[in-house]
Motif scaffolding. Sequence first.
Motif, PDB file in Angstrom:
ATOM      1  N   MET A   1     -93.797  26.678   8.035  1.00  0.00           N
ATOM      2  CA  MET A   1     -94.711  26.916   6.919  1.00  0.00           C
ATOM      3  C   MET A   1     -94.613  28.369   6.472  1.00  0.00           C
ATOM      4  O   MET A   1     -94.546  29.284   7.286  1.00  0.00           O
ATOM      5  N   PHE A  37    -103.260  24.431   0.543  1.00  0.00           N
ATOM      6  CA  PHE A  37    -102.074  23.889   1.197  1.00  0.00           C
ATOM      7  C   PHE A  37    -101.324  22.976   0.232  1.00  0.00           C
ATOM      8  O   PHE A  37    -101.933  22.286  -0.589  1.00  0.00           O
ATOM      9  N   LYS A  39     -96.920  21.921  -1.183  1.00  0.00           N
ATOM     10  CA  LYS A  39     -95.473  22.003  -1.018  1.00  0.00           C
ATOM     11  C   LYS A  39     -94.821  22.560  -2.276  1.00  0.00           C
ATOM     12  O   LYS A  39     -95.292  22.325  -3.385  1.00  0.00           O
ATOM     13  N   GLN A  43     -91.272  21.881   0.746  1.00  0.00           N
ATOM     14  CA  GLN A  43     -91.471  22.803   1.857  1.00  0.00           C
ATOM     15  C   GLN A  43     -92.943  23.192   1.938  1.00  0.00           C
ATOM     16  O   GLN A  43     -93.587  23.463   0.919  1.00  0.00           O
ATOM     17  N   GLU A  44     -93.482  23.221   3.158  1.00  0.00           N
ATOM     18  CA  GLU A  44     -94.905  23.470   3.359  1.00  0.00           C
ATOM     19  C   GLU A  44     -95.285  24.921   3.019  1.00  0.00           C
ATOM     20  O   GLU A  44     -94.614  25.858   3.443  1.00  0.00           O
ATOM     21  N   ILE A  45     -96.389  25.048   2.280  1.00  0.00           N
ATOM     22  CA  ILE A  45     -96.881  26.351   1.854  1.00  0.00           C
ATOM     23  C   ILE A  45     -98.388  26.422   2.103  1.00  0.00           C
ATOM     24  O   ILE A  45     -99.109  25.436   1.920  1.00  0.00           O
ATOM     25  N   VAL A  46     -98.854  27.603   2.510  1.00  0.00           N
ATOM     26  CA  VAL A  46    -100.292  27.878   2.504  1.00  0.00           C
ATOM     27  C   VAL A  46    -100.486  29.121   1.641  1.00  0.00           C
ATOM     28  O   VAL A  46     -99.779  30.119   1.796  1.00  0.00           O
ATOM     29  N   PRO A  76     -97.718  30.593  10.476  1.00  0.00           N
ATOM     30  CA  PRO A  76     -96.651  30.605   9.469  1.00  0.00           C
ATOM     31  C   PRO A  76     -95.398  31.310   9.982  1.00  0.00           C
ATOM     32  O   PRO A  76     -95.480  32.253  10.786  1.00  0.00           O
ATOM     33  N   ASP A 247     -87.268  27.721   5.454  1.00  0.00           N
ATOM     34  CA  ASP A 247     -87.235  26.444   6.161  1.00  0.00           C
ATOM     35  C   ASP A 247     -85.961  26.246   6.955  1.00  0.00           C
ATOM     36  O   ASP A 247     -85.883  25.417   7.843  1.00  0.00           O
TER      37      ASP A 247
END
Length: 248
Positions: A1, A37, A39, A43-46, A76, A247
Amino acid sequence: MLAIIGGSGMTKLASLEISHRQIVRTPYGEPSGPLTFGKIDNQEIVFLARHGHGHTIPPHAVNYQANIWALSLFKPKSVIAVVSVGGIRADLTPSTVVVPDQIIDYTYGRKCTYFDKTDRPITYTDFTHPFCLETRRHLLLAAEKANEKIIDGGVYAVTQGPRLETVAEVNRLEQDGADMVGMTGMPEAALAKELGLPYAAIAAVANHAAGRGTSVRAIPLEEVYAVLEKAMVSVRNILGHLVKINDG
């Protein structure tokens, strides 16, 4: 993340496919707002807006401790701080994007450490390199892949705000070795270092610092915001490519 902290000019990520928002409580109070939260390109994003919803929290009043602690809970791989700055060095002209490599801290009165209790041994944090070298390298690589011009390196002077600097103050900053000036890099970078978070900044030059550039007049804020938005187009493009590198 990948964690992204948005500053002036980036209160949200237009390319983020939002899945949910989450209110996070910390031992240091509330962060600037809920964490978002989602993508980007799967790809995971915060994401966290440093100045809160509606850009209402001034730089000196941001709860940096809570913000960094809240992001750390989700472990992260990298934390990217988006900041806006005034250009001091001649090549840091408005709408330029730069990845700083050093910081000089001129702030005061901000809660700047997690190690301020007297019930445990003193902890000293190595701050030789305030920004994660690998994360900086990834930002530069992402800019190359995005075909965006970016400047590698520069000293980021962090002032208290919210007022802007005088010409004399900028002259002093330049004499101290500063290349750009902003208001939010500290204690954010130091707190991230204390928690072992790989942290780097990407800076959008919104304007010439006081007394720099072709004119010494004060620049109307609406012009500054227009230039900042132009730079943020490049920043968003770079971040879009960074998520794929992060990633990998």
